[in-house]
Design a protein around this motif. Structure first.
Motif, PDB file in Angstrom:
ATOM      1  N   GLY A   1      77.636  40.088  25.983  1.00  0.00           N
ATOM      2  CA  GLY A   1      77.744  41.481  25.586  1.00  0.00           C
ATOM      3  C   GLY A   1      76.387  42.027  25.215  1.00  0.00           C
ATOM      4  O   GLY A   1      75.383  41.720  25.862  1.00  0.00           O
ATOM      5  N   LEU A   2      76.326  42.813  24.166  1.00  0.00           N
ATOM      6  CA  LEU A   2      75.041  43.342  23.715  1.00  0.00           C
ATOM      7  C   LEU A   2      75.026  43.446  22.200  1.00  0.00           C
ATOM      8  O   LEU A   2      76.060  43.484  21.542  1.00  0.00           O
ATOM      9  CB  LEU A   2      74.744  44.690  24.368  1.00  0.00           C
ATOM     10  CG  LEU A   2      75.720  45.855  24.193  1.00  0.00           C
ATOM     11  CD1 LEU A   2      75.453  46.625  22.903  1.00  0.00           C
ATOM     12  CD2 LEU A   2      75.613  46.811  25.365  1.00  0.00           C
ATOM     13  N   ARG A   3      73.803  43.494  21.659  1.00  0.00           N
ATOM     14  CA  ARG A   3      73.594  43.647  20.229  1.00  0.00           C
ATOM     15  C   ARG A   3      72.628  44.804  20.014  1.00  0.00           C
ATOM     16  O   ARG A   3      71.681  44.985  20.795  1.00  0.00           O
ATOM     17  CB  ARG A   3      73.053  42.365  19.589  1.00  0.00           C
ATOM     18  CG  ARG A   3      74.014  41.184  19.702  1.00  0.00           C
ATOM     19  CD  ARG A   3      73.599  40.037  18.794  1.00  0.00           C
ATOM     20  NE  ARG A   3      73.765  40.390  17.393  1.00  0.00           N
ATOM     21  CZ  ARG A   3      74.900  40.264  16.709  1.00  0.00           C
ATOM     22  NH1 ARG A   3      75.992  39.814  17.309  1.00  0.00           N
ATOM     23  NH2 ARG A   3      74.978  40.595  15.447  1.00  0.00           N
TER      24      ARG A   3
ATOM     25  N   SER B   1      71.290  50.606   7.516  1.00  0.00           N
ATOM     26  CA  SER B   1      71.093  50.045   8.849  1.00  0.00           C
ATOM     27  C   SER B   1      71.912  48.773   8.981  1.00  0.00           C
ATOM     28  O   SER B   1      71.857  47.898   8.108  1.00  0.00           O
ATOM     29  CB  SER B   1      69.606  49.749   9.092  1.00  0.00           C
ATOM     30  OG  SER B   1      69.371  49.333  10.410  1.00  0.00           O
ATOM     31  N   ILE B   2      72.667  48.658  10.080  1.00  0.00           N
ATOM     32  CA  ILE B   2      73.516  47.488  10.306  1.00  0.00           C
ATOM     33  C   ILE B   2      73.238  46.937  11.706  1.00  0.00           C
ATOM     34  O   ILE B   2      72.727  47.648  12.582  1.00  0.00           O
ATOM     35  CB  ILE B   2      75.012  47.815  10.131  1.00  0.00           C
ATOM     36  CG1 ILE B   2      75.454  48.909  11.109  1.00  0.00           C
ATOM     37  CG2 ILE B   2      75.294  48.235   8.707  1.00  0.00           C
ATOM     38  CD1 ILE B   2      76.927  49.253  11.013  1.00  0.00           C
TER      39      ILE B   2
ATOM     40  N   ARG C   1      83.842  45.982  12.419  1.00  0.00           N
ATOM     41  CA  ARG C   1      84.255  45.052  11.367  1.00  0.00           C
ATOM     42  C   ARG C   1      82.996  44.351  10.884  1.00  0.00           C
ATOM     43  O   ARG C   1      82.299  43.694  11.669  1.00  0.00           O
ATOM     44  CB  ARG C   1      85.278  44.056  11.891  1.00  0.00           C
ATOM     45  CG  ARG C   1      85.873  43.156  10.814  1.00  0.00           C
ATOM     46  CD  ARG C   1      87.093  42.404  11.327  1.00  0.00           C
ATOM     47  NE  ARG C   1      88.242  43.292  11.526  1.00  0.00           N
ATOM     48  CZ  ARG C   1      89.450  42.858  11.896  1.00  0.00           C
ATOM     49  NH1 ARG C   1      89.651  41.556  12.118  1.00  0.00           N
ATOM     50  NH2 ARG C   1      90.444  43.708  12.047  1.00  0.00           N
ATOM     51  N   LEU C   2      82.695  44.467   9.603  1.00  0.00           N
ATOM     52  CA  LEU C   2      81.407  44.031   9.054  1.00  0.00           C
ATOM     53  C   LEU C   2      81.557  42.833   8.130  1.00  0.00           C
ATOM     54  O   LEU C   2      82.636  42.545   7.613  1.00  0.00           O
ATOM     55  CB  LEU C   2      80.750  45.184   8.287  1.00  0.00           C
ATOM     56  CG  LEU C   2      80.450  46.465   9.063  1.00  0.00           C
ATOM     57  CD1 LEU C   2      79.876  47.522   8.137  1.00  0.00           C
ATOM     58  CD2 LEU C   2      79.514  46.198  10.233  1.00  0.00           C
ATOM     59  N   LYS C   3      80.429  42.176   7.928  1.00  0.00           N
ATOM     60  CA  LYS C   3      80.334  41.127   6.916  1.00  0.00           C
ATOM     61  C   LYS C   3      78.906  41.105   6.385  1.00  0.00           C
ATOM     62  O   LYS C   3      77.980  41.653   7.004  1.00  0.00           O
ATOM     63  CB  LYS C   3      80.708  39.762   7.497  1.00  0.00           C
ATOM     64  CG  LYS C   3      79.804  39.280   8.622  1.00  0.00           C
ATOM     65  CD  LYS C   3      80.280  37.929   9.147  1.00  0.00           C
ATOM     66  CE  LYS C   3      79.382  37.435  10.278  1.00  0.00           C
ATOM     67  NZ  LYS C   3      79.840  36.114  10.806  1.00  0.00           N
ATOM     68  N   ALA C   4      78.747  40.483   5.239  1.00  0.00           N
ATOM     69  CA  ALA C   4      77.417  40.366   4.641  1.00  0.00           C
ATOM     70  C   ALA C   4      76.536  39.486   5.520  1.00  0.00           C
ATOM     71  O   ALA C   4      77.027  38.636   6.263  1.00  0.00           O
ATOM     72  CB  ALA C   4      77.525  39.773   3.238  1.00  0.00           C
ATOM     73  N   PRO C   5      75.217  39.673   5.468  1.00  0.00           N
ATOM     74  CA  PRO C   5      74.326  38.808   6.249  1.00  0.00           C
ATOM     75  C   PRO C   5      74.542  37.343   5.882  1.00  0.00           C
ATOM     76  O   PRO C   5      74.387  36.950   4.723  1.00  0.00           O
ATOM     77  CB  PRO C   5      72.929  39.281   5.832  1.00  0.00           C
ATOM     78  CG  PRO C   5      73.119  40.688   5.373  1.00  0.00           C
ATOM     79  CD  PRO C   5      74.477  40.717   4.736  1.00  0.00           C
TER      80      PRO C   5
ATOM     81  N   ALA D   1      73.883  44.220   6.798  1.00  0.00           N
ATOM     82  CA  ALA D   1      75.248  43.903   7.220  1.00  0.00           C
ATOM     83  C   ALA D   1      75.218  43.610   8.710  1.00  0.00           C
ATOM     84  O   ALA D   1      74.432  44.192   9.465  1.00  0.00           O
ATOM     85  CB  ALA D   1      76.213  45.044   6.915  1.00  0.00           C
ATOM     86  N   THR D   2      76.068  42.695   9.126  1.00  0.00           N
ATOM     87  CA  THR D   2      76.252  42.411  10.545  1.00  0.00           C
ATOM     88  C   THR D   2      77.724  42.571  10.879  1.00  0.00           C
ATOM     89  O   THR D   2      78.583  42.582   9.989  1.00  0.00           O
ATOM     90  CB  THR D   2      75.785  40.989  10.899  1.00  0.00           C
ATOM     91  OG1 THR D   2      76.626  40.035  10.216  1.00  0.00           O
ATOM     92  CG2 THR D   2      74.337  40.759  10.483  1.00  0.00           C
TER      93      THR D   2
END
Length: 847
Positions: A118-120, A140-141, A179-183, A205-206
């Motif tokens: 995919g892509l980031r 910024s995420i 859907r996020l989570k802490a680094p 966040a990622t």
């Protein structure tokens, strides 16, 4: 007595404590496990001001004033860095928002990175809502938009390539559900600190884009005027890949033109590292320094053609200013990465010194540039590139190579002045020499002068190689033996041929074809060198004191000193060259479970043997746990593997096997995988069968399952997991793979009297289908180890399973909390967690 008009002894006495104190204070602050309260840092700043005032008292002895000044600036740096970190953490992701579907509107802030999965991309958040309620997210995420996601993180990694997400362009405004989570990154000995990288990039966040059938589709709202440079970079990269058919060559051109290091294939990176030319293959300090030097030279030549311009501003000054400005523009277009920022700062610092007419001794210039970089980015002290850069320049100056260019031969022309830029490789030392001091300095010279310049360049490269080898071994555990031969051709070929063609191809695309041909020729040469059996030297990564002693030893050998003193450097090299990682004693064994995310991998060591149980997951077609974690870890330990046991065929257990077997040419393979598996082509596979036994260094190994008849059944792959018991007669460990309750029941029925163990690798990562009550009652482990990814999509370990362990007072250790876990049979009640031992304030803390 100094005759240099730009040198001020009083200023020098003030400068040393200021710079040294700032470096010391910044370094100490980076060792904090947790940040102080803001008021504590404010008190430190107030105390620093008091000490600064005290240091000005003439009634104190000069030595006392110097020490007070060092302490003052150390406290100042400590407080400023701590406050910066504290302010940054105020924008951290609220833990209550993790794992929820959040509607986000934002602007793509950088050129997206695409691969087969995919892509980031980075997204600057403008608005966010959770169930219709406004929520606050970090500014910024970092997001992934995965192919064929169907709403779940973790697309299939085998078979034909999945359907890719649509085009995403820098500067576009998007609305999407994320859907996020802490680094949170893997925490392993000698491993890459992903959480520090995110910290330096300003990402708090990622997460991933929810793009399944039941999710609202991501919507492109508009193309904004934001981030025009990133948009231009993306257009240039796309043009490169459209023009150059060979993807490997196109990736290298993209890396040199727009700084896209991810475009370079992993296999090519392996060749570049083995030959010691990796610093040349993407935008680095070397390229920016050389660009500044060439730009200054060209601008100075043009400036001298105009009398009015020279009257308005001298040509040397115009060349210095123009060189820095053009190098800054080049660095900005190449992505403005941390190494590029560092190089531009160093160039600007040296340029300001030259423009001010100051001619400081090289130690002060060197220390000033160090301090300026650290003032701007204190976390640069934790980067290997920082130390390699500054040690390289310091060695050149200390051995009189750089100092002679800077102070003794100002009019020797561009050949002499460019040599340091070639060998400093990511610092501004070459530019420190500046453009020619004499406007009539010749651009050419006699054959003897050219030969002398070439000889001097090789000498300086040899000095750098000799001095940096111990530091390289300390940082990476590996150094290229063929690096000198590789760089002898690669440096001029990349700098003078490939990079100019790649850059000019932006204006005239056919030049990219020529650049691709030049790259192909260079890669062919490098592959020949990398294929040599002695191409690299690998040793166990030593403690910092051994590396420091080695650098001092290399410096002594390289300096122009009497041979009696130079030879004294040889014994200082021995600790870093001969260091051996501690091994278990005879009759004892050790288990190291690396942090590899959602998968399984355990390294078992005895006094003189090593076994790897499972090889972790595959993350994409270009990335897996073997290449990313296991191979670097085994190399850092200088650990040859005797046997690789793959419990079964699932990709979260076999994903890194190919990389590991390629590195470990003598490792045998024991597994339950099919006879037509692709690994069979690399290494013959011996089937694991219940009853297999062997003994290493007083430690017994026994395979408990599967049976021979199980291979005739077409059941679940989990049921075929090779289960391994390790025992020295007093302590034992049980490695279970992904066995489920049926296999657990069979083991209990057959081995009820000898299943009790000290350490249990929790079956199937803590799935509900395993860890039955009857199995735990018989095994009775003291410690249960769960290898699972942070916030994984399977919700491993299951809460109901954890309750079973808790009822039996079994200590459960999981990868997200512990990182890499180390257990030793000599200390069976203790387990060492890398995340705890290496904890720093930027690391994620789980409740």
């Amino acid at each position: 007595m100094h005759t240099n008009p730009g040198y001020h002894p009083v200023l020098a006495r003030l400068l040393w404590p200021l710079l040294a104190g700032w470096l010391l204070g910044s370094g100490l602050q980076l060792q904090q496990r947790a940040l102080f309260a803001d008021w504590s840092y404010a008190c430190l700043l107030l105390l620093a001001a008091v000490l600064c005032a005290l240091a000005t008292l003439r009634t104190l002895a000069p030595t006392a004033r110097t020490l007070i000044a060092v302490a003052a600036f150390s406290l100042l740096a400590f407080g400023v860095t701590g406050l910066r970190a504290s302010i940054f953490l105020r924008d951290a992701l609220d833990s209550g928002l993790e794992g929820h579907d959040i509607a986000v509107t934002g602007v793509v802030a950088a050129m997206p990175q695409r691969n087969d999965a995919g892509l980031r991309f980075r997204l600057e958040v403008e608005a966010a809502q959770l169930k219709g309620r406004e929520v606050r997210l970090p500014p910024s995420i970092y997001l992934g938009w995965y192919a064929a996601m169907n709403g779940n993180h973790g697309a299939a990694l085998v078979g034909p390539p999945a359907e890719q997400p649509g085009p995403v362009v820098a500067g576009e405004r998007w609305q999407m559900t994320v859907r996020l989570k802490a680094p949170h990154g893997a925490s392993n000995p000698f491993g890459f600190d992903y959480e520090l990288w995110l910290w330096e990039q300003g990402l708090q966040a990622t997460g991933y884009v929810r793009a399944g059938a039941k999710d609202p589709p991501p919507l492109r709202l508009a193309q904004t005027l934001w981030h025009p440079v990133e948009r231009a970079r993306q257009r240039v990269r796309d043009r490169i890949f459209e023009r150059v058919s060979e993807r490997q060559n196109a990736g290298l051109i993209a890396a040199l033109v727009v700084g896209d290091q991810n475009a370079i294939d992993r296999a090519d990176w392996d060749v570049f590292r083995a030959t010691g030319v990796a610093h040349l293959m993407s935008i680095s300090g070397l390229h920016i320094t050389m660009f500044a030097w060439v730009a200054a030279l060209a601008l100075g030549w043009l400036w001298r053609r105009s009398g009015p311009l020279c009257l308005w501003l001298p040509a040397p000054s115009a060349a210095v200013i123009g060189g820095v400005m053009l190098a800054s523009a080049y660095a900005f277009f190449s992505g403005w990465g941390v190494p590029s920022q560092r190089t531009v700062l160093m160039l600007a610092t040296v340029a300001l010194l030259r423009l001010s007419g100051k001619r400081w001794p090289w130690p002060q210039v060197w220390l000033l540039t160090c301090a300026v970089v650290v003032m701007t980015d204190p976390w640069a002290l934790l980067q290997a590139g920082f130390w390699l850069s500054f040690v390289a320049v310091g060695v050149l100056f200390a051995t009189d190579s750089g100092a002679s260019l800077k102070e003794k031969t100002p009019g020797k022309g561009v050949a002499a002045q460019g040599r340091v830029a070639h060998v400093a490789a990511s610092v501004g030392a070459g530019f420190a020499a500046g453009p020619p001091q004499s406007e009539t300095a010749p651009l050419g010279g006699s054959a003897a002068r050219v030969a002398a310049s070439v000889g001097a360049m090789f000498h300086e490269q040899w000095v750098i190689t000799l001095a940096l080898t111990p530091l390289t071994l300390l940082l990476f555990g590996q150094v290229s033996v063929v690096g000198l031969a590789a760089n002898a051709l690669a440096i001029p070929w990349v700098t003078l041929v490939i990079t100019p063609l790649a850059m000019l191809g932006v204006l005239l695309e056919p030049l990219w074809d020529l650049a691709a041909l030049a790259i192909a020729a260079l890669v062919w040469y490098l592959k020949l060198l990398a294929a040599l059996p002695f191409a690299t030297l690998t040793v166990a990564q030593a403690p910092w004191w051994a590396g420091f002693a080695g650098v001092v030893g290399g410096l002594l050998l390289a300096m122009k000193l009497p041979w009696s003193l130079r030879l004294a450097g040889l014994p200082l090299l021995l600790p870093v060259l001969l260091w051996q990682a501690p091994r278990p004693h005879e009759g004892q064994f050790e288990l190291l479970a690396p942090d590899i995310g959602q998968g399984s991998a355990v390294i078992v060591r005895t006094a003189s043997h090593a076994l790897v149980y499972d090889a972790g997951p595959r993350f994409s077609r270009e990335s897996d746990a073997g290449h990313r974690v296991l191979v670097p870890l085994l190399r850092a330990l200088d650990l040859p593997v005797d046997l690789l046991v793959l419990s079964h065929r699932d990709s979260d257990h076999t994903g890194g096997a190919l990389a590991l077997l390629t590195m470990q040419s003598k490792a045998q393979l024991l597994s339950s995988i099919e006879m037509d598996d692709e690994l069979q082509a690399l290494r013959p596979v011996q089937r694991c069968l219940a009853g297999q036994r062997w003994r290493w260094d007083g430690v017994d190994f026994e395979v408990l399952q599967p049976r021979a008849g199980d291979y005739d059944n077409d059941g679940k792959t989990n049921a075929m997991s090779c289960t391994l018991r390790i025992s020295n007669g007093q302590r034992s460990a049980l490695l279970t793979g992904d066995i489920e309750q049926a296999q657990e029941a069979r083991l209990v029925a057959e081995r009820v009297n000898d299943l009790k163990t000290d350490l249990l690798l929790v079956p199937h990562h803590g799935s509900k289908s395993s860890s039955s009550a009857g199995f735990l009652d018989v095994v009775q482990p003291r410690i249960a180890l769960v290898q699972a990814g942070y916030r994984n999509r399977f919700n491993h370990p299951a809460q109901s399973v954890l309750v079973r362990y808790e009822k039996r007072r079994i200590q459960v250790i999981d990868s997200p909390h512990c990182g890499a876990a180390t257990w030793q049979s000599e200390q069976p009640q203790e387990i060492k967690c890398q995340r705890t031992q290496g904890l720093r304030y930027w690391h994620h803390r789980l409740p």
